[in-house]
Scaffold this motif. Structure first.
Motif, PDB file in Angstrom:
ATOM      1  N   LEU A 194       0.834  -1.208   0.000  1.00 31.46           N
ATOM      2  CA  LEU A 194       0.000   0.000   0.000  1.00 31.46           C
ATOM      3  C   LEU A 194       0.865   1.253   0.000  1.00 31.46           C
ATOM      4  N   SER A 195       1.930   1.251   0.800  1.00 34.72           N
ATOM      5  CA  SER A 195       2.805   2.422   0.871  1.00 34.72           C
ATOM      6  C   SER A 195       3.419   2.736  -0.492  1.00 34.72           C
ATOM      7  N   THR A 196       3.861   1.695  -1.187  1.00 38.83           N
ATOM      8  CA  THR A 196       4.485   1.898  -2.491  1.00 38.83           C
ATOM      9  C   THR A 196       3.460   2.409  -3.506  1.00 38.83           C
ATOM     10  N   GLN A 197       2.239   1.888  -3.449  1.00 40.27           N
ATOM     11  CA  GLN A 197       1.195   2.369  -4.354  1.00 40.27           C
ATOM     12  C   GLN A 197       0.858   3.836  -4.096  1.00 40.27           C
ATOM     13  N   ILE A 198       0.803   4.230  -2.825  1.00 37.97           N
ATOM     14  CA  ILE A 198       0.508   5.625  -2.504  1.00 37.97           C
ATOM     15  C   ILE A 198       1.625   6.530  -3.004  1.00 37.97           C
ATOM     16  N   ALA A 199       2.865   6.092  -2.829  1.00 34.23           N
ATOM     17  CA  ALA A 199       3.990   6.883  -3.343  1.00 34.23           C
ATOM     18  C   ALA A 199       3.890   7.031  -4.856  1.00 34.23           C
ATOM     19  N   ALA A 200       3.540   5.936  -5.538  1.00 34.96           N
ATOM     20  CA  ALA A 200       3.396   5.990  -6.995  1.00 34.96           C
ATOM     21  C   ALA A 200       2.284   6.950  -7.406  1.00 34.96           C
ATOM     22  N   MET A 201       1.153   6.854  -6.729  1.00 35.65           N
ATOM     23  CA  MET A 201       0.013   7.707  -7.064  1.00 35.65           C
ATOM     24  C   MET A 201       0.331   9.181  -6.818  1.00 35.65           C
ATOM     25  N   THR A 202       1.065   9.454  -5.751  1.00 30.54           N
ATOM     26  CA  THR A 202       1.397  10.832  -5.398  1.00 30.54           C
ATOM     27  C   THR A 202       2.358  11.450  -6.407  1.00 30.54           C
ATOM     28  N   VAL A 203       3.443  10.737  -6.690  1.00 36.30           N
ATOM     29  CA  VAL A 203       4.437  11.247  -7.635  1.00 36.30           C
ATOM     30  C   VAL A 203       3.811  11.441  -9.012  1.00 36.30           C
ATOM     31  N   ALA A 204       3.089  10.418  -9.481  1.00 35.66           N
ATOM     32  CA  ALA A 204       2.488  10.497 -10.812  1.00 35.66           C
ATOM     33  C   ALA A 204       1.398  11.559 -10.870  1.00 35.66           C
ATOM     34  N   GLY A 205       0.589  11.672  -9.794  1.00 28.82           N
ATOM     35  CA  GLY A 205      -0.491  12.651  -9.790  1.00 28.82           C
ATOM     36  C   GLY A 205       0.003  14.076  -9.865  1.00 28.82           C
ATOM     37  N   LEU A 206       1.063  14.386  -9.097  1.00 23.77           N
ATOM     38  CA  LEU A 206       1.614  15.735  -9.149  1.00 23.77           C
ATOM     39  C   LEU A 206       2.208  16.029 -10.521  1.00 23.77           C
ATOM     40  N   GLY A 207       2.900  15.051 -11.078  1.00 26.54           N
ATOM     41  CA  GLY A 207       3.464  15.243 -12.413  1.00 26.54           C
ATOM     42  C   GLY A 207       2.394  15.479 -13.460  1.00 26.54           C
ATOM     43  N   LEU A 208       1.305  14.691 -13.390  1.00 27.99           N
ATOM     44  CA  LEU A 208       0.243  14.824 -14.389  1.00 27.99           C
ATOM     45  C   LEU A 208      -0.505  16.148 -14.231  1.00 27.99           C
ATOM     46  N   ALA A 209      -0.804  16.536 -12.974  1.00 30.39           N
ATOM     47  CA  ALA A 209      -1.509  17.805 -12.757  1.00 30.39           C
ATOM     48  C   ALA A 209      -0.682  18.984 -13.268  1.00 30.39           C
ATOM     49  N   THR A 210       0.621  18.945 -13.025  1.00 32.55           N
ATOM     50  CA  THR A 210       1.499  20.016 -13.504  1.00 32.55           C
ATOM     51  C   THR A 210       1.553  20.038 -15.026  1.00 32.55           C
ATOM     52  N   LEU A 211       1.635  18.850 -15.630  1.00 31.31           N
ATOM     53  CA  LEU A 211       1.687  18.749 -17.092  1.00 31.31           C
ATOM     54  C   LEU A 211       0.416  19.306 -17.725  1.00 31.31           C
ATOM     55  N   VAL A 212      -0.741  18.940 -17.172  1.00 30.54           N
ATOM     56  CA  VAL A 212      -2.016  19.403 -17.719  1.00 30.54           C
ATOM     57  C   VAL A 212      -2.163  20.908 -17.534  1.00 30.54           C
ATOM     58  N   TYR A 213      -1.744  21.424 -16.366  1.00 32.86           N
ATOM     59  CA  TYR A 213      -1.862  22.866 -16.132  1.00 32.86           C
ATOM     60  C   TYR A 213      -0.963  23.658 -17.077  1.00 32.86           C
ATOM     61  N   ARG A 214       0.245  23.138 -17.332  1.00 30.84           N
ATOM     62  CA  ARG A 214       1.145  23.817 -18.268  1.00 30.84           C
ATOM     63  C   ARG A 214       0.588  23.808 -19.687  1.00 30.84           C
ATOM     64  N   ASP A 215      -0.069  22.727 -20.056  1.00 35.93           N
ATOM     65  CA  ASP A 215      -0.579  22.610 -21.424  1.00 35.93           C
ATOM     66  C   ASP A 215      -1.867  23.388 -21.648  1.00 35.93           C
ATOM     67  N   THR A 216      -2.693  23.503 -20.585  1.00 32.35           N
ATOM     68  CA  THR A 216      -4.022  24.091 -20.768  1.00 32.35           C
ATOM     69  C   THR A 216      -4.229  25.407 -20.026  1.00 32.35           C
ATOM     70  N   GLY A 217      -3.498  25.637 -18.925  1.00 29.23           N
ATOM     71  CA  GLY A 217      -3.708  26.819 -18.108  1.00 29.23           C
ATOM     72  C   GLY A 217      -5.034  26.820 -17.381  1.00 29.23           C
ATOM     73  N   SER A 218      -5.693  25.649 -17.254  1.00 31.40           N
ATOM     74  CA  SER A 218      -7.032  25.554 -16.665  1.00 31.40           C
ATOM     75  C   SER A 218      -6.962  25.005 -15.242  1.00 31.40           C
TER      76      SER A 218
END
Length: 420
Positions: A20-44
């Motif tokens: 569970l700990s490893t999955q949470i770490a994966a979700m956290t790292v990937a989620g922040l990366g994806l949110a930043t990527l989407v915000y940079r691409d769309t500004g929304s």
């Protein structure tokens, strides 16, 4: 079972904890990366919030169609398979040039799969530990979530700054694979908790049974709505201060860790029935400060103090388990998990819409005010419904079981009547 050390002496708890700990770490790292990527691409702000919490919206579909699988699949195989599917989806999201629409399709699929995963993991925890040990075990897992989120957001922020958002996504992919390997070689093979094949009809039948008891309904709403609205506030951290969003997320995780540690390890039994609602008030009230757009140090302290209130969910989960038959524990916890994530997704959408039509600080304050209002309404309903009864007492349990039996009997009589 009274100490965390005893938990690690329990067979299979350690590999479940690490998985569970490893999955949470994966979700956290990937989620922040994806949110930043989407915000940079769309500004929304809306799309950024959805990228971080959007998979939660698919939980409502999974909860109404797939959730019976939580008790009807072999736990180890299910946990391994779900982790590998998340790894595949995260790897696809890291592909250069992937359209934003395709990103959200993958997020939807991940959310649908994840609706089963929460019930499987928490049902397995309930199997591994005794009922008396569930609160302590859940507390430790929540602490692990807090620690992994702190580390994950810190690592994710560094990866985004030093490499790129796609580097964070690829790191998340590797962590999901590690979680699958840990589950495969650390957990033993177990038979499903319930017989029969998973189906939409069975999912609906058990969900109706779980929802038929008024005391359980109030617990589910308390677990879903006030917390979900505050997660909506958190979904706006990136547009609120994109340069320091990782710090705010880390403060939220630290506060949650402190709350879970206090409630799970140190809170006396006699206080558990009294502090759930006050903790939810603490969760929401500091976010009202964001209406004033406080400086970063004040905002960070407010977030850390507020998120101590997430410890209330442990108290509500303990009540839920006291009112639920053991053979339904996986689906009961899965319904809690899916409903919680669904409300988080809905709140993220609501937060994004409010932020786009008003401002980010205003949206955060409005959601905090709504959370306080819902907490007050549920506390009043609980007081009215359990007056002269001690929450968690044997009388409450007997009353709930009688209510459940009555609802089940009425359902059977309606079915018999329709057949005749």
């Amino acid at each position: 079972m009274r100490t965390y050390r005893e938990l690690f002496r329990t067979p299979e708890f350690t590999p479940l904890f690490v998985t569970l700990s490893t999955q949470i770490a994966a979700m956290t790292v990937a989620g922040l990366g994806l949110a930043t990527l989407v915000y940079r691409d769309t500004g929304s702000p809306l799309l950024s919030a959805l990228a971080l919490f959007g998979p939660s919206l698919a939980q409502v579909i999974g909860a109404t169609t797939l959730l019976s699988a939580a008790d009807r699949l072999p736990p180890r195989a299910a946990i391994v398979g779900i982790a590998l599917l998340f790894a595949l989806g995260t790897a696809v999201q890291s592909l250069p040039g992937l359209p934003v629409a395709a990103v959200f399709v993958m997020l939807f699929c991940q959310g649908l799969i994840g609706s089963v995963g929460g019930g499987v993991r928490m049902g397995l925890l309930n199997d591994i530990l005794s009922r008396e040990g569930y609160l302590l075990g859940r507390s430790l897992l929540n602490i692990a979530v807090g620690v992994c989120q702190i580390a994950g957001y810190g690592a994710g922020g560094l990866l985004v700054a030093l490499l790129s958002p796609r580097g964070a996504l690829l790191t998340g992919t590797v962590l999901y694979v590690c979680a699958a390997l840990c589950a495969r070689f650390g957990l033993s093979r177990r038979a499903p908790r319930a017989a029969g094949r998973p189906s939409v009809a069975e999912t609906w039948r058990v969900n109706r049974r779980l929802w038929s008891v008024p005391a359980r309904r109030r617990i589910y709403l308390a677990l879903w709505v006030p917390n979900g609205l505050i997660v909506g506030c958190e979904s706006l951290f990136v547009p609120y201060d994109s340069a320091h969003a990782a710090l705010l997320f880390g403060c939220a995780a630290a506060g949650m860790l402190a709350g879970d540690l206090t409630v799970g390890r140190f809170l006396p039994q006699r206080w558990r029935g009294r502090l759930a609602s006050p903790l939810q008030v603490l969760l929401a009230a500091p976010f009202l400060l964001f209406a004033l757009r406080p400086a970063l140090p004040v905002a960070a302290v407010a977030v850390a103090v507020a998120t101590v209130g997430y410890g209330a969910s442990l108290l509500f989960q303990e009540r839920l388990m006291a009112l639920t038959p053991e053979e339904l524990s996986g689906q009961a916890l899965g319904l809690h998990f899916s409903g919680m994530l669904t409300l988080q997704g809905v709140s993220a959408v609501l937060a994004g819409v409010l932020a786009q039509h008003t401002s980010v600080p205003t949206a955060m304050a409005v959601l905090a005010g709504l959370s306080l209002a819902v907490t007050a309404a549920l506390a009043h309903a609980e007081e009215r419904g359990t007056r002269d009864r001690k929450p968690g007492s044997a009388l409450l349990l007997v009353t709930a079981r009688r209510s459940e039996a009555g609802a089940t009997g009425r359902s059977h009589r309606r079915a018999e009547s329709s057949e005749s």
